[in-house]
Design a protein around this motif. Structure first.
Motif, PDB file in Angstrom:
ATOM      1  N   ARG A 295       0.821  -1.210   0.000  1.00 38.03           N
ATOM      2  CA  ARG A 295       0.000   0.000   0.000  1.00 38.03           C
ATOM      3  C   ARG A 295       0.851   1.253   0.000  1.00 38.03           C
ATOM      4  O   ARG A 295       0.570   2.215  -0.705  1.00 38.03           O
ATOM      5  CB  ARG A 295      -0.903   0.023   1.242  1.00 38.03           C
ATOM      6  CG  ARG A 295      -2.131  -0.831   1.123  1.00 38.03           C
ATOM      7  CD  ARG A 295      -2.854  -0.850   2.460  1.00 38.03           C
ATOM      8  NE  ARG A 295      -3.996  -1.722   2.431  1.00 38.03           N
ATOM      9  CZ  ARG A 295      -5.219  -1.352   2.046  1.00 38.03           C
ATOM     10  NH1 ARG A 295      -5.441  -0.108   1.681  1.00 38.03           N
ATOM     11  NH2 ARG A 295      -6.213  -2.207   2.029  1.00 38.03           N
ATOM     12  N   GLN A 427     -20.905  -5.897  -1.684  1.00 39.78           N
ATOM     13  CA  GLN A 427     -19.589  -5.890  -2.316  1.00 39.78           C
ATOM     14  C   GLN A 427     -19.182  -7.341  -2.542  1.00 39.78           C
ATOM     15  O   GLN A 427     -19.365  -8.179  -1.660  1.00 39.78           O
ATOM     16  CB  GLN A 427     -18.558  -5.188  -1.411  1.00 39.78           C
ATOM     17  CG  GLN A 427     -17.236  -4.931  -2.111  1.00 39.78           C
ATOM     18  CD  GLN A 427     -16.251  -4.108  -1.273  1.00 39.78           C
ATOM     19  OE1 GLN A 427     -16.483  -3.832  -0.100  1.00 39.78           O
ATOM     20  NE2 GLN A 427     -15.146  -3.737  -1.877  1.00 39.78           N
ATOM     21  N   LYS A 498     -16.928  -9.353   9.339  1.00 42.22           N
ATOM     22  CA  LYS A 498     -15.993  -8.348   9.861  1.00 42.22           C
ATOM     23  C   LYS A 498     -16.646  -7.678  11.054  1.00 42.22           C
ATOM     24  O   LYS A 498     -17.720  -7.118  10.882  1.00 42.22           O
ATOM     25  CB  LYS A 498     -15.706  -7.317   8.775  1.00 42.22           C
ATOM     26  CG  LYS A 498     -14.912  -6.095   9.277  1.00 42.22           C
ATOM     27  CD  LYS A 498     -14.771  -5.043   8.189  1.00 42.22           C
ATOM     28  CE  LYS A 498     -14.032  -3.825   8.690  1.00 42.22           C
ATOM     29  NZ  LYS A 498     -13.865  -2.789   7.675  1.00 42.22           N
ATOM     30  N   ILE A 503     -12.869  -6.781   5.184  1.00 42.35           N
ATOM     31  CA  ILE A 503     -13.503  -7.140   3.917  1.00 42.35           C
ATOM     32  C   ILE A 503     -12.434  -7.582   2.918  1.00 42.35           C
ATOM     33  O   ILE A 503     -12.524  -8.651   2.318  1.00 42.35           O
ATOM     34  CB  ILE A 503     -14.345  -5.971   3.368  1.00 42.35           C
ATOM     35  CG1 ILE A 503     -15.506  -5.680   4.327  1.00 42.35           C
ATOM     36  CG2 ILE A 503     -14.862  -6.299   1.968  1.00 42.35           C
ATOM     37  CD1 ILE A 503     -16.384  -4.507   3.943  1.00 42.35           C
ATOM     38  N   GLU A 504     -11.424  -6.755   2.758  1.00 38.24           N
ATOM     39  CA  GLU A 504     -10.309  -7.138   1.895  1.00 38.24           C
ATOM     40  C   GLU A 504      -9.420  -8.119   2.658  1.00 38.24           C
ATOM     41  O   GLU A 504      -9.447  -8.160   3.891  1.00 38.24           O
ATOM     42  CB  GLU A 504      -9.484  -5.903   1.503  1.00 38.24           C
ATOM     43  CG  GLU A 504     -10.271  -4.798   0.809  1.00 38.24           C
ATOM     44  CD  GLU A 504     -10.674  -5.148  -0.612  1.00 38.24           C
ATOM     45  OE1 GLU A 504     -10.127  -6.120  -1.168  1.00 38.24           O
ATOM     46  OE2 GLU A 504     -11.539  -4.447  -1.168  1.00 38.24           O
TER      47      GLU A 504
HETATM   48  P1  XMP Z   1     -11.646  -3.397   4.916  1.00 32.87           P
HETATM   49  O1  XMP Z   1     -10.792  -4.333   4.175  1.00 32.87           O
HETATM   50  O2  XMP Z   1     -10.871  -2.390   5.723  1.00 32.87           O
HETATM   51  O3  XMP Z   1     -12.423  -2.550   3.797  1.00 32.87           O
HETATM   52  O4  XMP Z   1     -12.686  -4.084   5.744  1.00 32.87           O
HETATM   53  C1  XMP Z   1     -13.512  -1.708   4.040  1.00 32.87           C
HETATM   54  C2  XMP Z   1     -13.932  -1.070   2.732  1.00 32.87           C
HETATM   55  O5  XMP Z   1     -12.923  -0.174   2.270  1.00 32.87           O
HETATM   56  C3  XMP Z   1     -12.440  -0.574   0.993  1.00 32.87           C
HETATM   57  N1  XMP Z   1     -10.984  -0.350   1.012  1.00 32.87           N
HETATM   58  C4  XMP Z   1     -10.366   0.715   0.470  1.00 32.87           C
HETATM   59  N2  XMP Z   1     -10.841   1.766  -0.215  1.00 32.87           N
HETATM   60  N3  XMP Z   1      -8.641   2.613  -0.490  1.00 32.87           N
HETATM   61  C5  XMP Z   1      -9.983   2.726  -0.686  1.00 32.87           C
HETATM   62  O6  XMP Z   1     -10.402   3.695  -1.322  1.00 32.87           O
HETATM   63  C6  XMP Z   1      -8.082   1.581   0.186  1.00 32.87           C
HETATM   64  O7  XMP Z   1      -6.874   1.503   0.349  1.00 32.87           O
HETATM   65  C7  XMP Z   1      -9.000   0.586   0.693  1.00 32.87           C
HETATM   66  N4  XMP Z   1      -8.827  -0.551   1.399  1.00 32.87           N
HETATM   67  C8  XMP Z   1     -10.059  -1.104   1.590  1.00 32.87           C
HETATM   68  C9  XMP Z   1     -12.826  -2.033   0.853  1.00 32.87           C
HETATM   69  O8  XMP Z   1     -12.946  -2.444  -0.502  1.00 32.87           O
HETATM   70  C10 XMP Z   1     -14.120  -2.084   1.618  1.00 32.87           C
HETATM   71  O9  XMP Z   1     -15.191  -1.640   0.816  1.00 32.87           O
END
Ligand code: XMP
Length: 506
Positions: A295, A427, A498, A503-504
């Protein structure tokens, strides 16, 4: 001309954005402000109505949130919700005390049809209650206008002062006729005309952008996400010929995504610069496996590419797709620049004269409506959230072109099948795990990658449930991926909510 405005004063409740959206759905512009807003600032906004949100505190607790006492003397109609109602009663001389046992859930309430808030509602209906304190005695001049079995003051009012309170939450769907109650407050109590619509917002923004920008050039980083896409569509209409959009292809987009962006925006009155930076990104990521490291590198490289291109364009203004929740979250209504991981700090660094943020006043659903009215395709307007680093964080472990190609194909199949099935998932995507497993195809042994399918239900993406996709759909996706995508012989379904997972995968 300024729209009629309702100010929502935030006492820390979780539904403040929902209240603001409901007010807007009723055709009245709304803004959320912190409870520390000064009386002068309020007078400057000159709202037609004020709404106090709920909040987690007890009004009688030390340091409980309060607001400027002048708010009660402005002569502006006031509606307090939950904590907001208790705060009104407490401040004006009533008594608020613990209930003993919390009242929580969707409960039957008896509403007084003579109240301005409830005249169009049935006398009895379901409302969402969520409180541990209750109004035990009302301030002078107030009457109770609703009750539940355990709560004798589920709503109250002082008609002469135009002050109203509801203990329940009219902004949530679990409260029947909730929007109707808010509409009654706006139109019957505040005398709203209802002058807020997307068409009006668009016209106002077009004029404002033209005035601010004059004949100068504007630069926009276009990611293909909803916000930057709608921003581009709006600006190409407002200042055709003065907008340059930079689209950086980092190589981690989904199947056909870059082509679609070029196709959609190539037709508009703007200059589209597509930067093919795929090699640059892949080179910098060679051998990198740590998610955070990935990242960081991508964010850094993105800024470099964008900076290089921006310098060539010599624009005076930088446009950004900042939307209202970004403004509210940052806790200030002054000129905030969205700290997007891709372009953070760029306006100053690149010497822009100013920032243009035409979506700053809008919620996501409003941005979508605007996007459709500007002629963007549904595939862009209703795009699922997609992380800035794209597929790079869905290829677990080291990223290679081969792995990205495999993931792109698998992902396209999963998305096609799930969207066609109209299953309930907010999603969905696939992840290329870093695991290979043994399989059998024909008479031969295979040793290929396992793909994980992820599909979740969520409204805020802060938490999520696993989407309960029907088995036949799961089996179809699995069969298609294993048969059609070279390099994959196994598909698994991620069944983790979660928390504890995110999510990712990275
Ligand atoms: P996580 O993985 O944190 O994701 O549960 C929550 C939501 O955020 C999105 N996501 C991102 N969106 N930049 C973004 O604009 C990022 O680096 C990023 N990382 C996660 C993810 O797809 C989910 O909808």
């Amino acid at each position: 001309m300024k729209n009629e405005t309702v100010v929502i004063i935030d006492f820390g409740g979780q539904y403040k954005e929902l209240i603001a959206r409901r007010v807007r759905e009723c055709g009245v512009y709304s803004e959320i402000r912190p409870n520390t807003i000064s009386a002068d600032e309020l007078a400057r906004i000159a709202p037609i109505g004020i709404i106090f949100t709920g909040g987690p505190d007890s009004v009688y607790a030390e340091n409980a949130p309060s607001c400027a006492p002048e708010v009660f003397k402005l002569g502006v109609p006031l509606l307090g919700i939950c904590y907001g109602m208790q705060y009104i009663c407490h401040t004006l001389g009533g008594r608020v005390a613990p209930m003993g046992k919390n009242e929580y859930g969707t409960l039957r309430a008896i509403l007084d049809g003579a109240s301005d808030l409830f005249f169009s509602c049935p006398g009895e209906q379901k409302v969402l209650m969520s409180h541990g304190d209750t109004v035990e005695s009302l301030p002078e001049g107030f009457t109770a206008t609703a009750r539940t079995e355990r709560c004798p003051v589920a709503a109250c009012e002082n008609r002469a002062l135009k002050i109203y309170g509801v203990q329940f939450h009219p902004e949530v769907e679990n409260t029947k006729n909730g929007t109707e109650i808010i509409r009654n407050f706006l139109y019957s109590v505040c005398g709203a005309r209802g002058d807020y619509s997307m068409a009006d917002y668009l016209q106002k923004q077009i004029s404002a952008v033209r005035e601010r920008v004059g004949d100068k050039q504007v630069l926009l980083g276009l990611s293909g996400g909803v916000d930057s896409s709608v921003c581009a569509a709006l600006l190409s209409k407002a200042i055709p010929g003065q907008l340059t959009c930079i689209y950086v292809d980092h190589g981690f987009m989904r199947k056909n995504e870059s082509e679609e962006i070029k196709e959609v925006f190539g037709k508009r009155k703007l200059r589209l610069v597509c930067v093919d930076a795929r090699d640059r990104f892949l080179k910098r990521l060679a051998g990198v496996t740590d998610p955070e490291e990935k990242r960081k590198i991508i964010g850094d490289e993105f800024a470099r590419v964008f900076e290089d291109e921006a310098k060539k364009c010599s624009a005076d203004f930088l446009a950004q797709g900042t939307i209202y929740p970004d403004v509210v979250e940052s806790g200030t209504h002054s000129a905030v620049i969205k700290s997007h991981h891709n372009v953070g700090g760029l306006p100053e660094k690149l010497g822009f004269k100013g920032v243009v943020e035409p979506l700053r006043g809008l919620f996501k659903d409003e941005v979508r409506k605007l996007g459709l009215s500007l002629g963007l395709p549904r595939s862009i307007v209703y795009r699922q959230p997609f992380p800035g680093p794209g597929l790079s964080i869905r290829v677990i472990g080291e990223i290679t072109e081969e792995k990205l190609d495999i993931l792109r194909e698998a992902d396209a199949i999963a998305r096609e099948e799930i969207s066609r099935s109209r299953s309930k998932a907010d999603q969905y995507f696939t992840v290329l795990t870093n695991t290979k497993s043994v399989g059998v195809m024909g008479d031969g042994r295979t040793y290929e990658y396992a793909v994980a399918l992820r599909a979740v239900q969520t409204s805020d993406f802060m938490t999520c449930e696993v989407a309960r996709l029907p088995y036949p759909l799961l089996l179809k996706i699995s069969s298609r991926i294993a048969n059609e995508v070279k390099g994959v012989n196994r598909v698994v379904y991620d069944i983790t909510p979660k928390p504890p997972a995110t999510i990712e995968w990275e």
